[in-house]
Enzyme design. Structure first.
Site, PDB file in Angstrom:
ATOM      1  N   GLU A 277       0.820  -1.211   0.000  1.00  0.00           N
ATOM      2  CA  GLU A 277       0.000   0.000   0.000  1.00  0.00           C
ATOM      3  C   GLU A 277       0.848   1.251   0.000  1.00  0.00           C
ATOM      4  O   GLU A 277       0.526   2.233  -0.651  1.00  0.00           O
ATOM      5  CB  GLU A 277      -0.892   0.009   1.231  1.00  0.00           C
ATOM      6  CG  GLU A 277      -1.870  -1.110   1.233  1.00  0.00           C
ATOM      7  CD  GLU A 277      -3.290  -0.606   1.253  1.00  0.00           C
ATOM      8  OE1 GLU A 277      -3.484   0.621   1.309  1.00  0.00           O
ATOM      9  OE2 GLU A 277      -4.193  -1.431   1.206  1.00  0.00           O
ATOM     10  N   ASP A 281       0.550   4.113  -2.913  1.00  0.00           N
ATOM     11  CA  ASP A 281       0.189   5.506  -2.655  1.00  0.00           C
ATOM     12  C   ASP A 281       1.192   6.463  -3.290  1.00  0.00           C
ATOM     13  O   ASP A 281       0.833   7.384  -4.016  1.00  0.00           O
ATOM     14  CB  ASP A 281       0.195   5.784  -1.144  1.00  0.00           C
ATOM     15  CG  ASP A 281      -0.951   5.107  -0.420  1.00  0.00           C
ATOM     16  OD1 ASP A 281      -1.831   4.550  -1.090  1.00  0.00           O
ATOM     17  OD2 ASP A 281      -0.946   5.138   0.821  1.00  0.00           O
ATOM     18  N   SER A 481      -7.881   2.267  -2.228  1.00  0.00           N
ATOM     19  CA  SER A 481      -6.558   2.762  -1.863  1.00  0.00           C
ATOM     20  C   SER A 481      -5.778   3.176  -3.095  1.00  0.00           C
ATOM     21  O   SER A 481      -4.812   3.925  -2.992  1.00  0.00           O
ATOM     22  CB  SER A 481      -5.756   1.671  -1.165  1.00  0.00           C
ATOM     23  OG  SER A 481      -6.440   1.177  -0.070  1.00  0.00           O
TER      24      SER A 481
END
Ligand SMILES: *[C@@H]1O[C@H](CO)[C@@H](O)[C@H](O)[C@H]1NC(C)=O
Ligand SMILES: *[C@@H]1O[C@H](CO)[C@@H](O)[C@H](O)[C@H]1NC(C)=O
Ligand SMILES: *[C@@H]1O[C@H](CO)[C@@H](O)[C@H](O)[C@H]1NC(C)=O
Ligand SMILES: *[C@@H]1O[C@H](CO)[C@@H](O)[C@H](O)[C@H]1NC(C)=O
Ligand SMILES: *[C@@H]1O[C@H](CO)[C@@H](O)[C@H](O)[C@H]1NC(C)=O
Length: 573
Positions: A277, A281, A481
């Site tokens: 993650e 990002d 996400s």
């Protein structure tokens, strides 16, 4: 995004709470879920001398005034639009009264607690104390250690109380109940199986080039303003590796000017394995918000008795200069959190809005969600902070034909729905009423609260991203996400143009967004009108939540951004 994880308070805890209230004082968070989340195992009671870090949320002043101010500075039709406060001006507005400050200090001092840090707005105190002191300070609390993989947390499985006289001075105490939330991405086997089932196993996947093409970003659409900035936040020991980012940009960064390094890491960057993650990002916010200075807030509040998300909010209120845009993929079930906590966190988002920060949250990866309600039936399960009326919430879409960069439909995981805690804000009332009025088919009304804050506000592709993590390019990464940093970068690009023109950044986006769309059909968004997201697997709804439709809907919001038109619309507000 976090998975749904709360259940109900057991009947016996409820009655214990009632007893404590009468016997010892006041329980600010009696509705907080006290269940230990799955995956955490008990590691024994902490020793009396073990040090804890507790966070005290002090009652603020002028919260009503703050709410009105946010409305004015975020409404393009107000003469106050864009007249944001500095952190110092914000402090003057919200800092606790002298009575509150001195009462709390006296109270802590009486227990020998001296090691406390405040923040610029003076509305939080972070104090270090031995566990035995904390247990005397907060009657009822009992500190135990819990372990999940490599993480450990110190929490109290039973509620705490506060002296009655603290009721008007403290909103809640952080570091007792809420566990760090794991972000389980919708990346794993299930989604892969779904793609295979749909015979899409070999499609191209989403890369920066695909995103930029789809949202109509040209090679020239990159940041040029030196003082512009954007950020993403990571919790729970998620790291990005600078080498992964560099490799990602080498593989996927051709065709547009970009940076390959993060400008500033606030907090702690570990040396271990990179998190998927964290890599996602950074790699994608820097691909849409290309050539814009990027910060990473990394693992704030790493002490095992701190709440990392809360620690991140404290950091924001303790730094006078922070990026204009924040992308956060984090959330928990609304029904597992205490009202006192959510309402106070909501005020923290108002504070960010007053400063002109844009805060984007992923809408979640469980569609409408599902929880049991009394009588053996079900209801949808909203996620917080996605359900806060003071953040911009981002849902997810997928390509209808995975071999063509056109036509987006709902990604069935896209989180959306209606808050049970926050009433519907005025800025979205017309859009949501139209949806409820015009939708051909709605879930049974007992499943959701049609008077609550509805989300998401907009969306972007969330399916099948390529990510480089631990030097390996991986396909199949999915979830809101992924869509959230993409939108974050696009907002930062629009800010870039506004700053170049000498105008303030966009700040809290929703009032402008809904106003723009309600003026009539605009080309600023690609309206996603097909597909439904998932929900309860029961007879009444059969796994289906809400369905996308023309205009705003609680699955994909207004749709996905068409950069040149969105820029045009938001540039000259
Ligand atoms: C806030 O910043 C000040 C000044 O940098 C620092 O002394 C203080 O410890 C910080 N507060 C917290 C809670 O970390
Ligand atoms: C990237 O941004 C910097 C300012 O931060 C600017 O000086 C530079 O010209 C930009 N690069 C390109 C290729 O425009
Ligand atoms: C850019 O930021 C620096 C440091 O924060 C500040 O001194 C400078 O005035 C800013 N420049 C503009 C044009 O805003
Ligand atoms: C519905 O939402 C409102 C606030 O928006 C709240 O007052 C009410 O309690 C909620 N109803 C349920 C059943 O949760
Ligand atoms: C990009 O522009 C083209 C036409 O110029 C349009 O058909 C397409 O829908 C736009 N993309 C989005 C995401 O709106």
């Amino acid at each position: 995004m976090a998975g749904a994880r709360g259940r109900f308070l057991l009947a016996f805890t409820v009655s214990l709470v009632a007893w404590w209230c009468l016997a010892l004082g006041w329980t600010p968070e009696q509705d907080q879920n006290l269940q230990i989340p799955a995956g955490w195992s008990h590691g024994g009671r902490v020793s009396p001398l073990d040090e804890l870090v507790l966070t005290f949320a002090l009652r603020q002043q002028n919260v009503d005034h703050l709410a009105k101010l946010v409305e004015r500075v975020s409404d393009p039709d107000s003469p106050q639009y864009g007249k944001f406060l500095s952190l110092e001006e914000l402090r003057v507005l919200v800092q606790p009264s002298l009575v509150t400050l001195s009462t709390v200090h006296k109270w802590l001092g009486a227990y020998g607690i001296k090691d406390c840090k405040t923040i610029s707005t003076m509305d939080f105190l972070e104090c270090v104390m031995p566990a035995s002191t904390a247990e005397r300070l907060l009657p009822g609390a009992q500190f135990h250690r819990y372990v999940s993989g490599q993480h450990s947390a110190v929490r109290s499985p039973v509620p705490y109380t506060l002296h009655e006289e603290m009721a008007e001075h403290i909103d809640f105490v952080g570091g007792l109940h809420r566990f760090p939330v794991e972000r389980n991405m919708a990346s794993g086997k299930e989604k892969m199986a779904w793609h295979r089932h749909k015979r899409e196993a070999f499609h191209l996947g989403v890369t920066p080039a695909v995103i930029r093409k789809r949202y109509n970003l040209t090679a020239g659409d990159i940041g040029v303003w030196p003082n512009n900035s954007q950020a993403c936040a990571q919790f729970l020991e998620q790291y990005f590796h600078p080498a992964d980012l560099a490799e990602f940009m080498q593989l996927f960064g051709s065709g547009f000017g970009h940076r390959s390094r993060v400008e500033q890491v606030v907090g702690h960057q570990g040396q271990g394995k990179a998190g998927l993650e964290a890599s996602l990002d950074v790699e994608y916010i820097m691909s849409t918000g290309a050539n814009i200075s990027t910060w990473v807030f990394s693992n704030a509040g790493r002490h095992e008795s701190q709440e990392p998300f809360l620690a991140w909010l404290l950091l924001l209120s303790n730094m006078s200069s922070v990026p204009w845009v924040h992308s956060v993929s984090y959330g928990d079930d609304e029904d597992s959190l205490s009202r006192a906590y959510m309402e106070r966190i909501n005020v923290e988002f108002m504070k960010a809005a007053a400063r002109g920060l844009t805060v984007l949250f992923a809408s979640g990866d469980e569609g409408a969600g599902c929880r049991n309600v009394a009588g053996g039936s079900h209801a949808f399960r909203p996620s917080f902070p996605a359900s806060s009326p003071y953040v911009t919430t981002v849902g997810g879409t997928a390509f209808k034909n995975p071999f063509r960069v056109t036509w987006e439909v709902t990604d069935y995981i896209s989180g959306g729905g209606f808050s049970n805690v926050f009433p519907m804000p005025d800025y979205q009332a017309t859009a949501v009423k139209n949806f409820l009025h015009l939708a051909p088919k709605l879930p049974p009304s007992s499943y959701y609260n049609r008077s609550g804050r509805a989300y998401p506000d907009l969306s972007a592709l969330s399916d099948n991203y390529w990510v480089v993590t631990n030097r390996i390019p991986l396909p199949w990464v999915s979830g809101t996400s992924a869509s959230t940093p993409v939108v974050g970068g696009i907002v930062a690009l629009i800010n870039d143009h506004r700053l170049q023109n000498g105008w303030p950044p966009l700040g809290f986006l929703n009032p402008a967004l809904y106003k723009l769309q309600e003026k009539g059909p605009s080309d600023a968004f690609y309206d996603v009108t097909q597909g439904c997201h998932l929900s309860c697997l029961d007879e009444a709804v059969q796994g289906q939540g809400f369905c996308a439709g023309p205009s705003w809907d609680p699955v994909t919001g207004w749709g996905t951004p068409n950069f040149p038109q969105l820029l045009r619309a938001l540039l000259n507000l």
